[in-house]
Design a protein around this motif. Sequence first.
Motif, short mmCIF file in Angstrom:
data_model
loop_
_atom_site.label_atom_id
_atom_site.label_comp_id
_atom_site.label_asym_id
_atom_site.label_seq_id
_atom_site.Cartn_x
_atom_site.Cartn_y
_atom_site.Cartn_z
N PHE A 252 0.89 -1.03 -0.04
CA PHE A 252 0.17 0.19 0.15
C PHE A 252 0.98 1.44 0.11
N SER A 253 1.31 1.53 -1.11
CA SER A 253 2.16 2.94 -1.42
C SER A 253 1.77 3.48 -2.82
N ALA A 254 2.10 4.64 -2.97
CA ALA A 254 1.71 5.40 -4.17
C ALA A 254 2.47 4.50 -5.29
N GLU A 255 3.85 4.27 -5.05
CA GLU A 255 4.52 3.53 -6.04
C GLU A 255 4.09 2.18 -6.72
N ALA A 256 3.74 1.45 -5.62
CA ALA A 256 3.06 0.09 -5.57
C ALA A 256 1.85 0.19 -6.42
N LEU A 257 1.00 1.13 -6.04
CA LEU A 257 -0.39 1.18 -6.69
C LEU A 257 -0.12 1.57 -8.04
N GLN A 258 0.89 2.40 -8.60
CA GLN A 258 1.12 2.95 -9.90
C GLN A 258 1.65 1.66 -10.57
N LYS A 259 2.50 0.77 -10.13
CA LYS A 259 2.70 -0.67 -10.74
C LYS A 259 1.64 -1.52 -10.73
N ALA A 260 0.88 -1.50 -9.87
CA ALA A 260 -0.50 -2.23 -9.83
C ALA A 260 -1.20 -2.01 -11.10
N HIS A 261 -1.50 -0.66 -11.26
CA HIS A 261 -2.37 -0.17 -12.34
C HIS A 261 -1.68 -0.47 -13.71
N GLU A 262 -0.45 -0.27 -13.76
CA GLU A 262 0.49 -0.67 -14.92
C GLU A 262 0.14 -1.99 -15.35
N LEU A 263 0.16 -2.95 -14.38
CA LEU A 263 -0.26 -4.47 -14.56
C LEU A 263 -1.60 -4.59 -15.13
N SER A 264 -2.49 -4.13 -14.46
CA SER A 264 -3.96 -4.20 -14.92
C SER A 264 -4.33 -3.80 -16.22
N GLU A 265 -3.56 -2.38 -16.77
CA GLU A 265 -3.65 -1.83 -17.95
C GLU A 265 -3.02 -2.82 -19.13
N THR A 266 -2.33 -3.88 -18.71
CA THR A 266 -1.89 -4.81 -19.77
C THR A 266 -2.66 -5.73 -20.38
N HIS A 267 -3.90 -5.84 -19.45
CA HIS A 267 -4.89 -7.01 -19.64
C HIS A 267 -4.36 -8.46 -19.69
N HIS A 268 -3.20 -8.55 -19.10
CA HIS A 268 -2.79 -9.97 -19.07
C HIS A 268 -2.21 -10.51 -17.71
N ALA A 269 -2.96 -9.74 -16.51
CA ALA A 269 -2.61 -10.13 -15.08
C ALA A 269 -3.40 -11.44 -15.00
N GLN A 270 -2.87 -12.70 -14.47
CA GLN A 270 -3.95 -13.60 -13.98
C GLN A 270 -4.30 -13.40 -12.85
N GLY A 271 -5.83 -13.73 -12.84
CA GLY A 271 -6.57 -13.79 -11.49
C GLY A 271 -6.58 -12.11 -11.15
N LYS A 272 -6.61 -11.85 -9.92
CA LYS A 272 -6.76 -10.63 -9.32
C LYS A 272 -5.61 -9.96 -9.05
N ILE A 273 -5.30 -8.58 -8.87
CA ILE A 273 -4.36 -7.77 -8.37
C ILE A 273 -4.96 -7.30 -6.95
N VAL A 274 -4.20 -7.47 -5.85
CA VAL A 274 -4.47 -7.21 -4.71
C VAL A 274 -3.66 -6.34 -3.96
N ILE A 275 -3.95 -5.46 -3.26
CA ILE A 275 -3.38 -4.41 -2.54
C ILE A 275 -3.38 -4.80 -0.84
N LYS A 276 -2.28 -4.99 -0.30
CA LYS A 276 -2.30 -5.38 1.08
C LYS A 276 -2.20 -4.06 2.10
N VAL A 277 -3.15 -3.59 2.70
CA VAL A 277 -3.26 -2.24 3.25
C VAL A 277 -2.45 -2.50 4.72
N LYS A 278 -3.03 -3.53 5.19
CA LYS A 278 -2.44 -3.69 6.85
C LYS A 278 -2.05 -5.20 7.18
#
Length: 278
Positions: A252-278
């Motif tokens: 759960f950081s700005a940098e990690a969320l940006q990477k997560a978005h980039e992965l989602s935008e490829t349309h090639h992520a397997q399953g779900k992309i999750v953000i661990k907050v706590k």
Amino acid sequence: MYATSINPIDWKLRAGYLKQMLDWTFPIILGWDVAGKIVEVGSEVKNFKVGDEVFARPDTTAEGTYAEFTTVDENLLAKKPSNLTFEEAASIPLAGLTAWQCLVDNTKVKPGDKVLIHAGAGGVGSLAIQIAKHLGAYVATTASEKNEAYVKELGADEFINYRIQKFEEELSDYDVVIDTMGGDILNKSFQVLKHGGRLVTIAGQPDPALAEKQQVTASSYWLTPNGEQLGEIGELLEKEILKPQVGNVFDFSAEALQKAHELSETHHAQGKIVIKVK
């Protein structure tokens, strides 16, 4: 909040693609999946108490779930399945309810139906395959060859390698198509349906002329948050009839969320992309 997850709506909204639907004033908080523990309840809340572990797809507001705390209406909440981690629980609500409502409420899939689910390795697709099999359908899905074993493990009866095969030439006489891609794939999907077939897309607007030509019912679908249905999905998860599909977990950081978005935008992520907050 213990965890949330990434959905295409997050980056589509951020990039301005959904301006006509959700014309919000930026800055906004993205994120529409919740998994966490209740720290406070309103005076009229009856079914939940402080300390309960819950998950939800909250209302679509400009104050989303990329946050340490969030508020959710009681009717949208469900108890977290006890056998799931918070990360697994966060992967379910938006994608799970989308798959459920497309298959159960919209196309009314019944035993013996032939169902094509596009992008079966993705967030919605990976849950839709499992739900369609639970409903007794014969399931075909499109994916790349690296995901062939994965989608078959989820329950797919027929695998179409979209890189080298044309699904519209391989499949015919289908009862239902669940489209998660839109565009050209949505238009070609009409060709695989039998007369009287049903198509639902979560990625665009079906062409009424194509629907009329093929004599099928076609609609665009946007999920309705629903705690009761999420509870039903939760029961299937408890019984391990459905299994959560977490492909990637980010911090759960700005940098990690940006990477997560980039992965989602490829349309090639397997399953779900999750953000661990706590």
